[in-house]
Design an enzyme around this catalytic site. Structure first.
Site, short mmCIF file in Angstrom:
data_model
loop_
_atom_site.label_atom_id
_atom_site.label_comp_id
_atom_site.label_asym_id
_atom_site.label_seq_id
_atom_site.Cartn_x
_atom_site.Cartn_y
_atom_site.Cartn_z
N LYS A 42 -11.21 -31.49 60.60
CA LYS A 42 -11.13 -31.43 59.15
C LYS A 42 -9.85 -32.04 58.62
O LYS A 42 -9.75 -32.42 57.45
CB LYS A 42 -11.15 -29.96 58.69
N GLY A 43 -8.82 -32.09 59.48
CA GLY A 43 -7.47 -32.35 59.00
C GLY A 43 -7.28 -33.67 58.26
O GLY A 43 -6.42 -33.77 57.39
N ASP A 102 -0.54 -35.50 68.22
CA ASP A 102 0.46 -34.58 68.75
C ASP A 102 0.61 -34.88 70.25
O ASP A 102 1.32 -35.81 70.63
CB ASP A 102 -0.03 -33.16 68.45
N LYS A 130 3.70 -37.39 66.10
CA LYS A 130 4.83 -36.65 66.67
C LYS A 130 5.08 -37.19 68.08
O LYS A 130 4.61 -36.61 69.06
CB LYS A 130 4.47 -35.16 66.81
N PHE A 151 6.23 -27.53 62.69
CA PHE A 151 4.88 -27.10 62.33
C PHE A 151 4.62 -27.53 60.89
O PHE A 151 5.25 -27.01 59.97
CB PHE A 151 4.75 -25.58 62.46
N VAL A 152 3.75 -28.49 60.72
CA VAL A 152 3.51 -29.02 59.37
C VAL A 152 2.12 -28.61 58.85
O VAL A 152 1.16 -28.52 59.62
CB VAL A 152 3.66 -30.56 59.32
N ASP A 158 -3.59 -27.46 58.55
CA ASP A 158 -3.67 -26.02 58.33
C ASP A 158 -2.82 -25.23 59.29
O ASP A 158 -2.39 -25.72 60.34
CB ASP A 158 -5.12 -25.57 58.52
N ARG A 164 -4.56 -26.13 53.68
CA ARG A 164 -5.08 -27.51 53.76
C ARG A 164 -5.06 -28.22 52.40
O ARG A 164 -4.88 -29.43 52.33
CB ARG A 164 -6.52 -27.52 54.28
C1 PRP Z 1 -5.47 -31.80 65.08
C2 PRP Z 1 -5.45 -33.27 64.68
C3 PRP Z 1 -5.93 -33.96 65.91
C4 PRP Z 1 -5.39 -33.08 67.02
C5 PRP Z 1 -4.14 -33.69 67.56
O1 PRP Z 1 -6.76 -31.31 64.90
O2 PRP Z 1 -6.30 -33.51 63.58
O3 PRP Z 1 -7.34 -34.04 65.99
O4 PRP Z 1 -5.10 -31.79 66.46
O5 PRP Z 1 -3.63 -32.93 68.62
P1 PRP Z 1 -3.41 -33.56 70.06
O6 PRP Z 1 -2.77 -34.89 69.89
O7 PRP Z 1 -2.47 -32.56 70.72
O8 PRP Z 1 -4.73 -33.60 70.75
P2 PRP Z 1 -7.11 -29.74 64.98
O9 PRP Z 1 -7.56 -29.41 66.37
O10 PRP Z 1 -5.94 -28.95 64.46
O11 PRP Z 1 -8.36 -29.60 64.03
P3 PRP Z 1 -8.49 -29.80 62.43
O12 PRP Z 1 -8.30 -31.27 62.16
O13 PRP Z 1 -9.86 -29.33 62.11
O14 PRP Z 1 -7.41 -28.96 61.77
#
Ligand code: PRP
Length: 179
Positions: A42-43, A102, A130, A151-152, A158, A164
């Protein structure tokens, strides 16, 4: 500012300005290619819609929701598809749009999966990166902001599904997630 946040990391104005720059690059790179932009839910939803509206070239959109599973700090995770694309991507010029890279685990596995579907090209565009946190190599073709290991939240991101809808990116106070 709300006491849940330490500071604004990326203001609305900086987001808008950077999106204009990224859209100009994408316009130039994909002008005659009818690219397909994939929103990873969703992000990335707010970044995705603002970026796509800033493009001037023809483009198509689709959506995926994935969840990355790993084993602690190892990189042996895989991507579980929660919602798949609506149409095949064979022969298409595809741009994955993310909010944050990340560890790189999710995008690494997602790219491997999508490559098996034979797109003409596959690139990655992220609002934030990051690099300090990287465990798996990922080639980031378009990056809005390299950010520190904080932590952003906000602008799609979220904490426990909260924050969000905030219009800018904030650094979440430790007291929120350590209590
Ligand atoms: C976040 C972001 C990436 C992932 C990155 O999604 O949107 O998909 O984490 O992390 P990584 O590089 O350590 O794999 P999240 O799982 O938080 O889901 P969301 O987008 O629904 O919040």
């Amino acid at each position: 500012m709300h006491s849940d946040f330490d500071s604004v990391l990326i203001s609305r104005e900086r987001i808008e300005a950077r999106i204009s720059e990224l859209a100009a690059r994408l316009d130039a790179d994909y002008g005659d290619k009818n690219p397909l932009f994939i929103c990873i839910l969703k992000g990335s939803v707010f970044f995705f819609t603002d970026l796509l509206k800033a493009l001037t070239i023809p483009a198509e959109i689709d959506f995926m929701a994935v969840s990355s599973y790993g084993d602690g700090d190892t990189t042996s995770g895989y991507v579980k598809i929660i919602k798949d694309l609506g149409r095949p991507i064979a022969g298409r010029h595809v741009v994955i749009v993310e909010d944050l890279i990340d560890t790189g685990t999710t995008l690494s596995h997602l790219c491997e999966l999508l490559k098996t579907r034979d797109p003409a090209s596959l690139r990655l565009c992220t609002l934030m990166d990051k690099p300090e946190r990287r465990l798996v190599d990922v080639t980031v073709d378009y990056c809005g902001f390299q950010i520190p290991d904080e932590f952003v939240v906000g602008y799609g991101l979220d904490y426990a599904e909260r924050y969000r809808n905030l219009p800018e990116v904030y650094i979440l106070s430790r007291k929120v997630y350590e209590k």
